[in-house]
Write a protein that holds these residues in place. Structure first.
Motif, PDB file in Angstrom:
ATOM      1  N   UNK A   1      57.297  38.524  32.478  1.00 18.83           N
ATOM      2  CA  UNK A   1      55.989  38.060  32.013  1.00 18.83           C
ATOM      3  C   UNK A   1      56.146  36.854  31.092  1.00 18.83           C
ATOM      4  N   UNK A   2      55.546  35.733  31.481  1.00 15.27           N
ATOM      5  CA  UNK A   2      55.687  34.514  30.683  1.00 15.27           C
ATOM      6  C   UNK A   2      55.065  34.649  29.305  1.00 15.27           C
ATOM      7  N   UNK A   3      54.021  35.488  29.183  1.00 16.33           N
ATOM      8  CA  UNK A   3      53.353  35.613  27.889  1.00 16.33           C
ATOM      9  C   UNK A   3      54.167  36.427  26.888  1.00 16.33           C
ATOM     10  N   UNK A   4      55.306  36.987  27.332  1.00 16.18           N
ATOM     11  CA  UNK A   4      56.186  37.712  26.421  1.00 16.18           C
ATOM     12  C   UNK A   4      57.328  36.836  25.918  1.00 16.18           C
ATOM     13  N   UNK A   5      57.361  35.578  26.337  1.00 17.58           N
ATOM     14  CA  UNK A   5      58.382  34.657  25.864  1.00 17.58           C
ATOM     15  C   UNK A   5      58.282  34.504  24.349  1.00 17.58           C
ATOM     16  N   UNK A   6      59.435  34.505  23.673  1.00 15.37           N
ATOM     17  CA  UNK A   6      59.443  34.475  22.215  1.00 15.37           C
ATOM     18  C   UNK A   6      59.955  33.145  21.689  1.00 15.37           C
ATOM     19  N   UNK A   7      59.598  32.832  20.457  1.00 13.81           N
ATOM     20  CA  UNK A   7      60.079  31.623  19.798  1.00 13.81           C
ATOM     21  C   UNK A   7      61.545  31.806  19.405  1.00 13.81           C
ATOM     22  N   UNK A   8      62.381  30.795  19.729  1.00 15.32           N
ATOM     23  CA  UNK A   8      63.810  30.888  19.458  1.00 15.32           C
ATOM     24  C   UNK A   8      64.232  30.106  18.228  1.00 15.32           C
ATOM     25  N   UNK A   9      63.745  28.893  18.076  1.00 18.39           N
ATOM     26  CA  UNK A   9      64.029  28.086  16.899  1.00 18.39           C
ATOM     27  C   UNK A   9      62.911  27.067  16.761  1.00 18.39           C
ATOM     28  N   UNK A  10      62.849  26.386  15.641  1.00 15.20           N
ATOM     29  CA  UNK A  10      61.784  25.432  15.393  1.00 15.20           C
ATOM     30  C   UNK A  10      62.367  24.079  15.019  1.00 15.20           C
ATOM     31  N   UNK A  11      61.497  23.084  14.970  1.00 16.00           N
ATOM     32  CA  UNK A  11      61.927  21.749  14.588  1.00 16.00           C
ATOM     33  C   UNK A  11      62.444  20.909  15.732  1.00 16.00           C
TER      34      UNK A  11
ATOM     35  N   UNK B   1      69.105  15.544  15.844  1.00 14.92           N
ATOM     36  CA  UNK B   1      69.853  16.737  15.467  1.00 14.92           C
ATOM     37  C   UNK B   1      70.571  17.352  16.660  1.00 14.92           C
ATOM     38  N   UNK B   2      71.608  18.118  16.348  1.00 11.41           N
ATOM     39  CA  UNK B   2      72.355  18.873  17.345  1.00 11.41           C
ATOM     40  C   UNK B   2      72.474  20.317  16.890  1.00 11.41           C
ATOM     41  N   UNK B   3      72.280  21.231  17.809  1.00 11.51           N
ATOM     42  CA  UNK B   3      72.447  22.659  17.571  1.00 11.51           C
ATOM     43  C   UNK B   3      73.558  23.163  18.488  1.00 11.51           C
ATOM     44  N   UNK B   4      74.264  24.192  18.099  1.00 10.89           N
ATOM     45  CA  UNK B   4      75.276  24.809  18.957  1.00 10.89           C
ATOM     46  C   UNK B   4      74.971  26.291  19.121  1.00 10.89           C
ATOM     47  N   UNK B   5      75.439  26.839  20.250  1.00 10.00           N
ATOM     48  CA  UNK B   5      75.227  28.255  20.545  1.00 10.00           C
ATOM     49  C   UNK B   5      76.313  28.714  21.500  1.00 10.00           C
ATOM     50  N   UNK B   6      76.494  30.016  21.583  1.00  8.62           N
ATOM     51  CA  UNK B   6      77.458  30.593  22.512  1.00  8.62           C
ATOM     52  C   UNK B   6      76.844  30.885  23.871  1.00  8.62           C
ATOM     53  N   UNK B   7      75.540  30.937  23.953  1.00 10.32           N
ATOM     54  CA  UNK B   7      74.819  31.234  25.183  1.00 10.32           C
ATOM     55  C   UNK B   7      73.736  30.188  25.382  1.00 10.32           C
ATOM     56  N   UNK B   8      73.333  29.907  26.632  1.00  6.34           N
ATOM     57  CA  UNK B   8      72.225  28.979  26.858  1.00  6.34           C
ATOM     58  C   UNK B   8      70.922  29.415  26.193  1.00  6.34           C
ATOM     59  N   UNK B   9      70.825  30.699  25.864  1.00  8.16           N
ATOM     60  CA  UNK B   9      69.607  31.195  25.228  1.00  8.16           C
ATOM     61  C   UNK B   9      69.714  31.276  23.706  1.00  8.16           C
ATOM     62  N   UNK B  10      70.834  30.797  23.148  1.00 11.09           N
ATOM     63  CA  UNK B  10      71.021  30.861  21.706  1.00 11.09           C
ATOM     64  C   UNK B  10      71.679  32.171  21.293  1.00 11.09           C
TER      65      UNK B  10
END
Length: 360
Positions: free
Chosen positions: A245-255, A285-294
């Motif tokens: 469900x697309x309406x259950x998508x959550x906020x991951x980071x801001x800015x 800015x650059x962000x890093x993560x271990x997964x494509x989803x953060x």
């Protein structure tokens, strides 16, 4: 100036480019256990040779924003622009009579470096304006199933120069002809999907921006490899994991900004975006993560745009991993002015600038 193409599949990445990602299922791996998140990134450097490829005098494209890129199967590079100035300039950069702005345009770069502009006759936008007060801006794109899929933002005009995002559409473009065959509707919700795309061995990752408040928020969806056009296969990351469900998508980071990129980096991933925590910030800015989803670690500023001063501002930075030299990431950003009359008198303001980030 041509670049070595980097494939974003797991086992076939160019190790020397510093972009090799781990080969576990990217959606299920430990989202906090990798060395990429400890990287101390260098300051990016201007790339004048890349700036020069768009120092064009026409006739055709002479200025624009967005600056997405896609490698086509026949080795051409396709550049996708949103608002674009189409016409010709004299030796002083002054526009000849007939200069006009369209809401989107394509620029094709062949293997010799020659650039050619694609719009509809008129000139009119390559992706047709649906109405007198609505138009499409481009977002990221991907070759799949023998065609080019282009995410579009359907936008409405507000006042003389204002605008408001309405919803996503998805364009289908034939290859190698580059003709629009369909523009799909059917997207719902407050997230503008297609701000960036990432291809891995198992999935296409679709990044979206929720831009309904003062702060912009990142969202992510994914589709099994080869099924991006079939939205029934998409999953959205919610608070309780992946769901349909697309309406259950959550906020991951801001800015983050309305355009961004995510690419493999060491044993994880690297996200590039203009800073939007402050209005018209010069920071990239650059962000890093271990997964494509953060989860995406605290951002590092890798560059501050010198063009941001007076009436001029910069925006929509993102990387071009498929065009990047070994050990670096090529990043573009856009330059504009609040003075529309200045823009029309001097279109050379309205051209992408490029920087390179050392990934070694």
């Amino acid at each position: 100036m041509h670049r070595r193409r980097l494939t974003a599949g797991c086992a076939v990445l160019a190790i020397g480019a510093g972009l090799l990602a781990g080969c576990a299922d990217e959606g299920e791996r430990d989202r906090g256990d990798c060395e990429a998140i400890t990287a101390d990134l260098d300051w990016a450097q201007p790339s004048r040779s890349d700036d020069a490829r768009f120092e064009l005098s026409g006739p055709g494209w002479v200025g624009g924003d967005s600056t997405y890129s896609v490698q086509l199967p026949d080795d051409r590079t396709l550049w996708l622009f949103s608002d674009s100035l189409i016409g010709a300039l004299d030796e002083r950069g002054t526009p000849a009579p007939g200069m006009t702005m369209v809401h989107n345009a394509l620029v094709v770069e062949d293997d010799s470096g020659r650039l050619s502009t694609l719009t509809r006759e008129g000139p009119e936008s390559f992706f047709p304006d649906p109405g007198e007060q609505t138009y499409h801006w481009v977002q990221d794109a991907k070759v799949e199933g023998g065609e080019l899929l282009v995410f579009l933002s359907l936008t409405s005009r507000v006042g003389e120069h204002g605008f408001e995002w309405e919803r996503n559409t998805l364009a289908h473009v034939s290859l190698p002809e580059l003709e629009v065959t369909d523009v799909e509707e059917g997207f719902e919700g407050p997230v503008a999907w297609g701000a960036g795309l990432l291809t891995t061995a198992t999935h296409t990752w679709i990044y979206g921006i929720e831009d309904r408040e003062e702060v912009k928020h990142l969202h992510v969806a994914r589709a099994p490899a080869g099924s991006l056009a079939d939205r029934s296969t998409w999953e959205y990351l919610g608070e309780d994991g992946w769901g349909a469900q697309s309406d259950e998508s959550t906020r991951l980071t801001k800015g983050v900004a309305n355009e961004l990129s995510v690419s493999p980096f060491r044993d994880g991933y690297l996200m590039i975006s203009s800073d939007t925590t402050q209005a018209y910030s010069p920071k990239i800015n650059a962000w890093t993560a271990c997964s494509p989803s953060g989860p995406w670690e605290q951002p590092q500023t890798i560059y501050e745009t010198p063009e941001t001063q007076g009436q001029h501002f910069t925006y929509n930075a993102h990387g071009h991993p498929e065009l990047s030299p070994d050990g670096q990431l090529l990043v573009s950003y856009n330059v504009n002015t609040f003075d529309f009359d200045e823009l029309m008198a001097n279109p050379t303001i309205y051209r992408p600038k490029f920087i390179t980030l050392d990934l070694a």
